[in-house]
Scaffold this active site. Structure first.
Site, mmCIF file in Angstrom:
data_model
loop_
_atom_site.group_PDB
_atom_site.id
_atom_site.type_symbol
_atom_site.label_atom_id
_atom_site.label_comp_id
_atom_site.label_asym_id
_atom_site.label_seq_id
_atom_site.Cartn_x
_atom_site.Cartn_y
_atom_site.Cartn_z
ATOM 1 N N LYS A 65 -5.777 35.335 -16.687
ATOM 2 C CA LYS A 65 -6.675 34.183 -16.520
ATOM 3 C C LYS A 65 -8.122 34.588 -16.819
ATOM 4 C CE LYS A 65 -6.850 35.230 -11.580
ATOM 5 N NZ LYS A 65 -6.161 35.002 -10.299
ATOM 6 N N ARG A 83 -5.056 28.050 0.293
ATOM 7 C CA ARG A 83 -5.804 27.620 -0.884
ATOM 8 C C ARG A 83 -4.900 26.691 -1.683
ATOM 9 N NH1 ARG A 83 -7.732 32.400 -4.954
ATOM 10 N NH2 ARG A 83 -5.506 32.334 -5.366
ATOM 11 N N MET A 135 -32.922 36.448 -18.522
ATOM 12 C CA MET A 135 -31.772 35.835 -19.187
ATOM 13 C C MET A 135 -31.253 36.704 -20.334
ATOM 14 S SD MET A 135 -31.481 32.108 -21.014
ATOM 15 C CE MET A 135 -31.712 31.161 -19.526
ATOM 16 N N TYR A 194 -40.136 39.234 -13.971
ATOM 17 C CA TYR A 194 -40.409 37.993 -13.226
ATOM 18 C C TYR A 194 -40.570 38.273 -11.734
ATOM 19 C CZ TYR A 194 -39.073 35.015 -17.184
ATOM 20 O OH TYR A 194 -39.012 34.374 -18.389
HETATM 21 C C1 LIG Z 1 -5.523 36.082 -9.817
HETATM 22 C C2 LIG Z 1 -4.177 36.076 -9.228
HETATM 23 C C3 LIG Z 1 -3.369 37.218 -9.325
HETATM 24 C C4 LIG Z 1 -3.875 38.537 -9.860
HETATM 25 O O1 LIG Z 1 -4.683 39.131 -8.859
HETATM 26 P P1 LIG Z 1 -5.377 40.548 -9.071
HETATM 27 O O2 LIG Z 1 -5.986 40.839 -7.746
HETATM 28 O O3 LIG Z 1 -6.394 40.373 -10.137
HETATM 29 O O4 LIG Z 1 -4.313 41.505 -9.460
HETATM 30 C C5 LIG Z 1 -2.064 37.121 -8.864
HETATM 31 N N1 LIG Z 1 -1.592 35.976 -8.327
HETATM 32 C C6 LIG Z 1 -2.357 34.865 -8.182
HETATM 33 C C7 LIG Z 1 -1.792 33.653 -7.553
HETATM 34 C C8 LIG Z 1 -3.681 34.888 -8.621
HETATM 35 O O5 LIG Z 1 -4.448 33.803 -8.470
#
Ligand SMILES: *Cc1c(COP(=O)(O)O)cnc(C)c1O
Length: 380
Positions: A50, A148, A321, A268
């Site tokens: 992701k 969540r 930036m 800044y």
């Molecule tokens: C992001 C995520 C992972 C991977 O987690 P890491 O800590 O990056 O290995 C696995 N399962 C779910 C549901 C996630 O959201």
């Protein structure tokens, strides 16, 4: 060997023009995946890619992993699934954020699987599959403590009795909240609760562990593990030495050198004051490139460091930036030179080290890596 960055995005300038160069070691990613796979065998090791493959570029990362045998990928949403599907025709692709209203058809068209996280989602998915006669494999996420996404265990018990409602489920999963703190009591509770949940769904594969979860031991492995961070060189065992290979090397280019008198300030807000006649190297990357603003150095708080001509030198003042300043007073007078590269991430300064100076974690540093870098992929 360095190659043309064919994974780079349109508009990235040639190397000599770039304020920053990002080098991603695909061999290290593949080695990390194989290493985790050996630790969990006979369980399968998936790859979580992701957020554009944790900032490393989803296309080159998936292509490399698929080529060496990775069969299961997890992405956050359909836009990422759409980028992954053309790279691998036979892998299972799961979408962690589940089904949004009216999007079931896209899952079918792309042949990807939702991770279903609520009863309404499951109903919508089942209705779609029935209406379209789509076999519709999906994962069912049961919440064991993260609060969540995911059905609560009571809902899972109700569902488990109905073969029709779970007809499309091919994976039962849950997610750790504190796996990077092995002694945290929530880990044992989540493992016990997940053990009970999977008994409700006999014959269906189960998955619990993220990167750190893998290191909680075999009871956390089940049939499939879901590492993301560890593939990209983030330490899954923060209390111990990092067992993973570093993946990202980030360099910024020196635009100019200047002398600053004692008492003068840099940047800044004038938050950093020269305490001696000082030499400053101004570098052409900033927070728009993912160098977090909080990594700057002030009079009261030292910031992150960069490696300049082999020596660690501190950031001076706030990160802008597109620019940042480094105090290079302690280096010989003729280094660095205009156009030289200085290093922010490599084997010596890991993503977790860099993150700690900015008050955050390696995940955020990687996920924010900018789009302006000249990107180079080292391939297996
Ligand atoms: C992001 C995520 C992972 C991977 O987690 P890491 O800590 O990056 O290995 C696995 N399962 C779910 C549901 C996630 O959201």
């Amino acid at each position: 060997m360095a190659q043309t960055p064919d994974g780079a995005l349109a508009g990235v300038p040639p190397a000599a023009e770039a304020g920053g160069i990002l080098r991603i070691d695909l061999t290290a990613i593949v080695e990390n995946w194989r290493d985790l796979g050996r630790r969990v065998a006979p369980a399968e090791c998936a790859a979580v890619v992701k957020a554009d493959g944790y900032g490393c570029g989803i296309e080159p990362v998936v292509a490399a992993l698929a080529q060496c045998g990775c069969k299961t990928f997890f992405v956050a949403d359909l836009s990422e699934a759409r980028r992954v599907r053309p790279l691998t025709s036979d892998a299972d692709i799961y979408v962690l954020n589940g089904v949004l209203p009216g999007t079931s058809l896209t899952f079918a068209q792309l042949d990807v699987r939702p991770v279903i996280g609520s009863v309404v989602e499951l109903i919508e998915w089942n209705e779609f599959c029935a209406a379209q006669e789509w076999p519709g494999s999906a994962a069912l996420h049961v919440d064991t403590g993260m609060h969540r996404l995911g059905l609560n265990p009571g809902e899972a018990v109700t569902l488990a009795d109905s073969a029709r409602s779970t007809a499309h489920i091919c994976l039962i999963m849950s997610h750790f909240a504190c796996a990077d703190e092995p002694a945290h009591p929530l880990n044992a509770r989540q493992m016990a609760d997940f053990h009970d949940v999977r008994l409700l769904f006999p014959g269906i594969s189960a998955s619990l562990a993220n990167s750190s979860g893998i290191f909680l031991g075999p009871d956390a492995h089940h049939d499939l593990v879901r590492p993301g961070a560890a593939l990209f060189g983030i330490n899954p065992t923060p209390q111990h030495m990092n067992p993973m290979r570093p993946v990202a090397r980030l360099q910024g280019r020196v635009l100019q050198l200047r002398r600053v008198a004692t008492g003068d300030t840099v940047g800044y807000g004038a938050t950093w004051t020269a305490r001696r006649p000082t030499r400053i190297a101004t570098v052409g990357i900033g927070y728009a490139d993912g160098i977090l603003r909080t990594s700057g150095g002030t009079d009261t708080r030292p910031g992150a460091e960069a490696i300049v001509a082999g020596s660690h030198c501190p950031l001076a003042g706030r990160v802008s930036m597109d620019l940042l300043a480094i105090d290079v007073t302690d280096l010989p007078a003729d280094v660095p030179r205009r156009g030289d590269l200085v290093t922010f991430l490599d084997e010596d300064i890991g993503v977790d080290d860099f993150a700690s100076h900015a008050g955050t974690i390696g995940y955020e540093v990687l996920a924010r890596l900018g789009r302006r870098f000249w990107r180079v992929y080292d391939r297996p």
